[in-house]
Design a protein around this motif. Structure first.
Motif, PDB file in Angstrom:
ATOM      1  N   GLY A  66      37.452  38.662  26.337  1.00 30.18           N
ATOM      2  CA  GLY A  66      36.032  38.671  25.981  1.00 30.18           C
ATOM      3  C   GLY A  66      35.140  37.972  26.984  1.00 30.18           C
ATOM      4  N   ASP A  67      35.722  37.239  27.936  1.00 35.78           N
ATOM      5  CA  ASP A  67      34.900  36.636  28.989  1.00 35.78           C
ATOM      6  C   ASP A  67      34.212  37.731  29.793  1.00 35.78           C
ATOM      7  OD1 ASP A  67      35.591  34.081  28.311  1.00 35.78           O
ATOM      8  OD2 ASP A  67      36.926  33.731  30.029  1.00 35.78           O
ATOM      9  N   ARG A  68      33.029  37.431  30.244  1.00 36.12           N
ATOM     10  CA  ARG A  68      32.343  38.301  31.206  1.00 36.12           C
ATOM     11  C   ARG A  68      32.170  37.511  32.493  1.00 36.12           C
ATOM     12  NH1 ARG A  68      30.824  40.200  26.343  1.00 36.12           N
ATOM     13  NH2 ARG A  68      30.465  42.444  26.113  1.00 36.12           N
ATOM     14  N   ILE A  69      32.672  38.087  33.559  1.00 36.88           N
ATOM     15  CA  ILE A  69      32.615  37.420  34.845  1.00 36.88           C
ATOM     16  C   ILE A  69      31.695  38.191  35.784  1.00 36.88           C
ATOM     17  CG2 ILE A  69      34.918  36.424  34.597  1.00 36.88           C
ATOM     18  CD1 ILE A  69      35.974  38.625  36.442  1.00 36.88           C
ATOM     19  N   LEU A  70      31.200  37.511  36.786  1.00 35.78           N
ATOM     20  CA  LEU A  70      30.447  38.173  37.845  1.00 35.78           C
ATOM     21  C   LEU A  70      31.341  38.292  39.064  1.00 35.78           C
ATOM     22  CD1 LEU A  70      26.793  36.759  37.826  1.00 35.78           C
ATOM     23  CD2 LEU A  70      27.586  39.033  37.169  1.00 35.78           C
ATOM     24  N   VAL A  71      31.465  39.515  39.569  1.00 27.65           N
ATOM     25  CA  VAL A  71      32.317  39.796  40.721  1.00 27.65           C
ATOM     26  C   VAL A  71      31.427  39.936  41.960  1.00 27.65           C
ATOM     27  CG1 VAL A  71      33.968  41.409  41.710  1.00 27.65           C
ATOM     28  CG2 VAL A  71      34.006  40.931  39.257  1.00 27.65           C
ATOM     29  N   ASN A  72      31.686  39.110  42.940  1.00 29.07           N
ATOM     30  CA  ASN A  72      30.915  39.121  44.178  1.00 29.07           C
ATOM     31  C   ASN A  72      31.428  40.246  45.083  1.00 29.07           C
ATOM     32  OD1 ASN A  72      29.554  38.653  46.534  1.00 29.07           O
ATOM     33  ND2 ASN A  72      30.255  36.546  46.798  1.00 29.07           N
ATOM     34  N   LYS A  73      30.641  41.326  45.190  1.00 30.29           N
ATOM     35  CA  LYS A  73      31.078  42.474  45.980  1.00 30.29           C
ATOM     36  C   LYS A  73      30.837  42.290  47.478  1.00 30.29           C
ATOM     37  CE  LYS A  73      31.045  46.230  42.680  1.00 30.29           C
ATOM     38  NZ  LYS A  73      30.628  47.623  42.440  1.00 30.29           N
ATOM     39  N   LEU A  74      30.103  41.257  47.834  1.00 24.56           N
ATOM     40  CA  LEU A  74      29.841  41.003  49.246  1.00 24.56           C
ATOM     41  C   LEU A  74      30.853  40.039  49.864  1.00 24.56           C
ATOM     42  CD1 LEU A  74      25.943  40.613  49.166  1.00 24.56           C
ATOM     43  CD2 LEU A  74      27.287  42.667  49.639  1.00 24.56           C
ATOM     44  N   ALA A  75      31.764  39.509  49.032  1.00 20.63           N
ATOM     45  CA  ALA A  75      32.689  38.484  49.512  1.00 20.63           C
ATOM     46  C   ALA A  75      33.564  38.974  50.658  1.00 20.63           C
ATOM     47  CB  ALA A  75      33.557  37.990  48.356  1.00 20.63           C
ATOM     48  N   GLU A 128      41.559  47.524  50.984  1.00 21.99           N
ATOM     49  CA  GLU A 128      40.347  48.330  50.817  1.00 21.99           C
ATOM     50  C   GLU A 128      40.096  48.716  49.362  1.00 21.99           C
ATOM     51  OE1 GLU A 128      43.581  51.286  52.262  1.00 21.99           O
ATOM     52  OE2 GLU A 128      42.913  49.236  52.747  1.00 21.99           O
ATOM     53  N   LYS A 129      41.080  48.521  48.490  1.00 23.13           N
ATOM     54  CA  LYS A 129      40.898  48.816  47.070  1.00 23.13           C
ATOM     55  C   LYS A 129      40.316  47.631  46.290  1.00 23.13           C
ATOM     56  CE  LYS A 129      42.665  53.041  46.489  1.00 23.13           C
ATOM     57  NZ  LYS A 129      41.960  54.133  45.800  1.00 23.13           N
ATOM     58  N   VAL A 130      40.119  46.508  46.966  1.00 28.32           N
ATOM     59  CA  VAL A 130      39.562  45.338  46.297  1.00 28.32           C
ATOM     60  C   VAL A 130      38.063  45.533  46.092  1.00 28.32           C
ATOM     61  CG1 VAL A 130      39.129  42.856  46.476  1.00 28.32           C
ATOM     62  CG2 VAL A 130      41.333  43.794  47.189  1.00 28.32           C
ATOM     63  N   VAL A 131      37.620  45.388  44.845  1.00 27.16           N
ATOM     64  CA  VAL A 131      36.202  45.547  44.510  1.00 27.16           C
ATOM     65  C   VAL A 131      35.421  44.306  44.914  1.00 27.16           C
ATOM     66  CG1 VAL A 131      34.562  45.874  42.612  1.00 27.16           C
ATOM     67  CG2 VAL A 131      36.725  47.140  42.627  1.00 27.16           C
ATOM     68  N   GLY A 132      35.983  43.137  44.669  1.00 32.00           N
ATOM     69  CA  GLY A 132      35.295  41.890  45.000  1.00 32.00           C
ATOM     70  C   GLY A 132      36.042  40.694  44.441  1.00 32.00           C
ATOM     71  N   ARG A 133      35.468  39.539  44.661  1.00 35.57           N
ATOM     72  CA  ARG A 133      36.071  38.284  44.199  1.00 35.57           C
ATOM     73  C   ARG A 133      35.356  37.795  42.949  1.00 35.57           C
ATOM     74  NH1 ARG A 133      35.278  34.620  48.521  1.00 35.57           N
ATOM     75  NH2 ARG A 133      33.332  33.970  47.528  1.00 35.57           N
ATOM     76  N   GLN A 136      28.742  42.572  40.255  1.00 32.26           N
ATOM     77  CA  GLN A 136      29.059  43.392  39.089  1.00 32.26           C
ATOM     78  C   GLN A 136      29.609  42.550  37.953  1.00 32.26           C
ATOM     79  OE1 GLN A 136      31.732  46.663  39.768  1.00 32.26           O
ATOM     80  NE2 GLN A 136      31.983  47.094  37.595  1.00 32.26           N
ATOM     81  N   PRO A 137      29.027  42.697  36.748  1.00 29.89           N
ATOM     82  CA  PRO A 137      29.646  42.061  35.589  1.00 29.89           C
ATOM     83  C   PRO A 137      30.955  42.774  35.261  1.00 29.89           C
ATOM     84  CG  PRO A 137      27.366  42.699  35.144  1.00 29.89           C
ATOM     85  CD  PRO A 137      27.767  43.370  36.397  1.00 29.89           C
ATOM     86  N   SER A 188      24.583  46.056  40.569  1.00 27.83           N
ATOM     87  CA  SER A 188      25.990  46.057  40.186  1.00 27.83           C
ATOM     88  C   SER A 188      26.839  46.845  41.171  1.00 27.83           C
ATOM     89  CB  SER A 188      26.136  46.643  38.776  1.00 27.83           C
ATOM     90  OG  SER A 188      27.479  46.814  38.421  1.00 27.83           O
ATOM     91  N   HIS A 189      26.287  47.921  41.711  1.00 25.08           N
ATOM     92  CA  HIS A 189      27.058  48.776  42.608  1.00 25.08           C
ATOM     93  C   HIS A 189      27.258  48.145  43.983  1.00 25.08           C
ATOM     94  CE1 HIS A 189      28.720  52.583  44.006  1.00 25.08           C
ATOM     95  NE2 HIS A 189      27.977  52.466  45.093  1.00 25.08           N
ATOM     96  N   PHE A 190      26.259  47.415  44.455  1.00 23.90           N
ATOM     97  CA  PHE A 190      26.308  46.939  45.832  1.00 23.90           C
ATOM     98  C   PHE A 190      26.524  45.428  45.978  1.00 23.90           C
ATOM     99  CE2 PHE A 190      23.782  50.876  46.188  1.00 23.90           C
ATOM    100  CZ  PHE A 190      24.544  51.530  47.141  1.00 23.90           C
TER     101      PHE A 190
END
Length: 281
Positions: free
Chosen positions: A97-106, A239-244, A81-82, A76-78
């Motif tokens: 209530g949706d749970r999404i997966l955020v691509n941190k490598l994008a 730089e504050k963007v966590v991911g897509r 991340q849900p 999740s950290h690298f």
């Protein structure tokens, strides 16, 4: 005179008794060994090794569970991340209530957010002036729960759609009520049915390295429009963007990849100086 030796006569009954006694001795079962009784080892022989004792099942279960949680936290950290959607600001694309997966490598290897991307970002300094103080223990537990998608995200985390990137001129609105980017009107079919593209008029140029973001449910979204007067003008540093945001993974009935939008395909690159083209009337 009889010269043959006289053999002593034997009682037939004694023969029978001896045979019976022999039979009884030979047929007697071997003595039973008590399984709980241990005998001393014979001289010159090593004692039998004791069987290896296994760890209690609860301990193995705890170790396996702890390893799984640690792996998920690292993932999740690298990598991925849900993220739990706590509000309706991105409806109809994302629902409460949706749970999404955020691509941190994008955006880790030179790529940057593009117009139309749905991104998760840390709003500290743009949407939130400073990070609120929390109890360290409760903050740690909540952070772990949020990292696993089991708790609401931190108050500084937001999910919005990128409308303008560095150098873009974003204007609301043309005579048909559409937002324009670099002079080209955008057909935002992802906006909540019945909502206007914006009830707030604006004409901004996005500084380099920053993003102009808006929610899809425009009448229910607090986004860049609401922070025009704040330091940074509502622009989110890249730089504050966590991911897509890449996939909806819960509930199962909504399991799907977030579709890409073609709304910005006709938008040209910003002109030199970042002023874009004039807005269409």
């Amino acid at each position: 005179m009889d010269t043959e030796a006289q053999h002593p006569e034997r009682d037939p009954s004694s023969d029978t008794e001896e045979g019976s006694r022999s039979a009884r001795v030979s047929e007697a079962p071997a003595p039973r060994r008590d399984p709980g009784h241990t005998t001393a080892p014979e001289p010159g022989r090593d004692p039998a090794p004791e069987p290896h004792r296994r760890a209690p099942s609860w301990r193995r279960t705890a170790l396996v569970g702890g390893a799984c949680v640690a792996f998920l936290l690292l993932l999740s950290h690298f990598v991925m991340q849900p993220f739990l959607i706590p509000s309706g600001s991105m409806e109809p694309t994302l629902q409460v209530g949706d749970r999404i997966l955020v691509n941190k490598l994008a955006y880790r290897f030179g790529s940057e957010p593009r117009r139309g991307d749905v991104v998760v970002f840390d709003g500290t300094g743009s949407f939130v002036r400073e990070e609120p103080e929390v109890n360290p223990v409760s903050g740690l537990l909540r952070g772990a729960g949020a990292a696993l998608g089991l708790a609401e995200p931190a108050e500084t985390d937001f999910v919005k759609r990128v409308v303008g990137t560095g150098g873009d001129r974003v204007v609301c609105c043309d005579k048909n009520g559409r937002i324009t980017v670099n002079g080209v009107p955008v057909e935002e079919r992802y906006v909540m049915f019945g909502d206007q593209p914006s009830s707030v008029a604006f004409d901004i140029v996005v500084p380099p390295g920053r993003l102009w973001v808006m929610g899809d449910h425009r009448s229910q979204s607090s986004d860049s429009r609401d922070h025009l007067g704040n330091p940074g003008g509502g622009m989110v540093p890249v730089e504050k963007v966590v991911g897509r945001a890449g996939w909806i993974v819960w509930p199962f009935g909504r399991w799907s990849a977030l579709p890409a939008t073609e709304a910005y395909d006709a938008v040209p690159a910003p002109t030199a100086g970042g002023h874009g083209a004039g807005a269409h009337g």
